[in-house]
Write an enzyme that holds these catalytic residues in place. Sequence first.
Site, PDB file in Angstrom:
ATOM      1  CG  ASP A 138      -2.079   0.995   1.064  1.00 44.96           C
ATOM      2  OD1 ASP A 138      -1.831   2.142   0.651  1.00 44.96           O
ATOM      3  OD2 ASP A 138      -3.226   0.620   1.352  1.00 44.96           O
ATOM      4  CB  SER A 172      -6.440   2.346  -0.077  1.00 42.83           C
ATOM      5  OG  SER A 172      -5.120   2.782   0.125  1.00 42.83           O
ATOM      6  CB  THR A 229      -6.115  -2.900   0.585  1.00 39.69           C
ATOM      7  OG1 THR A 229      -5.728  -1.537   0.437  1.00 39.69           O
ATOM      8  CG2 THR A 229      -5.511  -3.715  -0.536  1.00 39.69           C
ATOM      9  CD  GLU A 249      -3.198  -3.244   2.256  1.00 39.91           C
ATOM     10  OE1 GLU A 249      -3.324  -2.141   1.704  1.00 39.91           O
ATOM     11  OE2 GLU A 249      -3.933  -3.624   3.188  1.00 39.91           O
ATOM     12  CG  ASP A 265      -1.158   4.521   2.744  1.00 42.82           C
ATOM     13  OD1 ASP A 265      -0.906   5.245   1.766  1.00 42.82           O
ATOM     14  OD2 ASP A 265      -2.154   4.690   3.492  1.00 42.82           O
ATOM     15  CG  HIS A 321      -0.849   8.808   4.642  1.00 39.31           C
ATOM     16  ND1 HIS A 321      -1.460   9.735   3.827  1.00 39.31           N
ATOM     17  CD2 HIS A 321      -1.358   7.603   4.283  1.00 39.31           C
ATOM     18  CE1 HIS A 321      -2.317   9.113   3.019  1.00 39.31           C
ATOM     19  NE2 HIS A 321      -2.267   7.816   3.270  1.00 39.31           N
ATOM     20  CG  HIS A 337      -2.258   4.817  -3.531  1.00 33.02           C
ATOM     21  ND1 HIS A 337      -1.425   5.265  -2.511  1.00 33.02           N
ATOM     22  CD2 HIS A 337      -3.280   4.176  -2.926  1.00 33.02           C
ATOM     23  CE1 HIS A 337      -1.946   4.921  -1.352  1.00 33.02           C
ATOM     24  NE2 HIS A 337      -3.064   4.235  -1.566  1.00 33.02           N
TER      25      HIS A 337
HETATM   26 ZN   LIG Z   1      -3.101   6.130   2.089  1.00 32.80          ZN
END
Ligand SMILES: [Zn+2]
Length: 371
Positions: free
Chosen positions: A44, A86, A139, A257, A262, A266, A305
């Site tokens: 992710d 996501s 996800t 995942e 991610d 962030h 992404h």
């Molecule tokens: Zn995110």
Amino acid sequence: MKNKLFISVLSLIAMTLTVSTLDAAPKAKARKSEVKNIILMIGDGMGASHITQVMIDQKFAPLNMNRATGGGMVTTYSKNNRVTDSAAAATAFATGYKTNNSKLSVDPENKPMTTILELAEQAGYATGVVATCALVHATPAAFYAHAKHRYDSDTIATQLVPSGIDVAFGAGKGNFDARKDGRNLLAEAQEAGYTVVDSIHKLDDVHSGKAIVAYPTGRNHLPMMLKGRGDYLPQATAKALELLKSCSRKGMFLMVEGSLIDYGGHGNSEKDIVAETRDFDNAVGVAMDFADQNPGTLVIILADHETGGMSVISNNADFTESESGVKTRFSTGGHSAVMVPLLTYGTGADKVGGILDNTEINHRMCELLGL
Ligand SMILES: [Zn+2]
């Protein structure tokens, strides 16, 4: 003349036989490939910079990802935004259709769209999801649930067992047994035949059948690697593969995942990104080893992404034993629109490559499994 008549009779018989064979053909599409197991591994928020940073951190000693034999790039935009979230990205992988950000395997008008996990389940494959986030998070949820909003976790949780999924390993036990409606979805799962535990290690002596692992993290994700998560993800991946193999002879579809890469993005935290991406890579190694031992297994590694708009630039120092020579810069605390890396390994690795849209990843997987 006699010969001609004989040939006509023969062709008539042949035609009749052909027609009846067609009539008798099963409704399900035949699998045209040698692929019977697909392991879809999603980092992710994992862009090329995230992987590069790990490579630099370990002085370019090869990652498991370096074993990949094929690949390409994936475009990630959603139906209503050049920068996906996501939920929309996972919906594209799960259903083959784009939707608006925040929607979970429903179209922009909230009509449910069938997922590859549901199709695989109907076709007799074993199915599963493994994540480091809550099982109801975007996800993993996009593969077994349908919701007009990704944060409608109460509704999402009720859809896990009815999806027919065989293994689901992740966090957020509270979404299942500390609910406003008073239901204990984990007790219900147990009645439905699942082994239900709250830690992957409690499955050490379980070697077959359906199982759910829901860690007691309230409604949230597992701890970050740097806060002591340990080797949960590679272990959970290995256990999922072992159990799924016991559940069906036809084959399997498993989504794994690395959810918290991610969070590092962030938080613009280079250290978290390196630790989480390396952990994900260890799980990739487990999947690749399984592919080596089980011909017919395709491993697809990609991201939903990129997060952080991360770049790795020179710090104007020469590389030495103590000096990496680079510094990390982030251009956002959110996601970016850049394409993400795609890597493949195992049987059919050459069938999923080039610049592909995220929806096309779904189409290729369905074709390979005959769904
Ligand atoms: Zn995110």
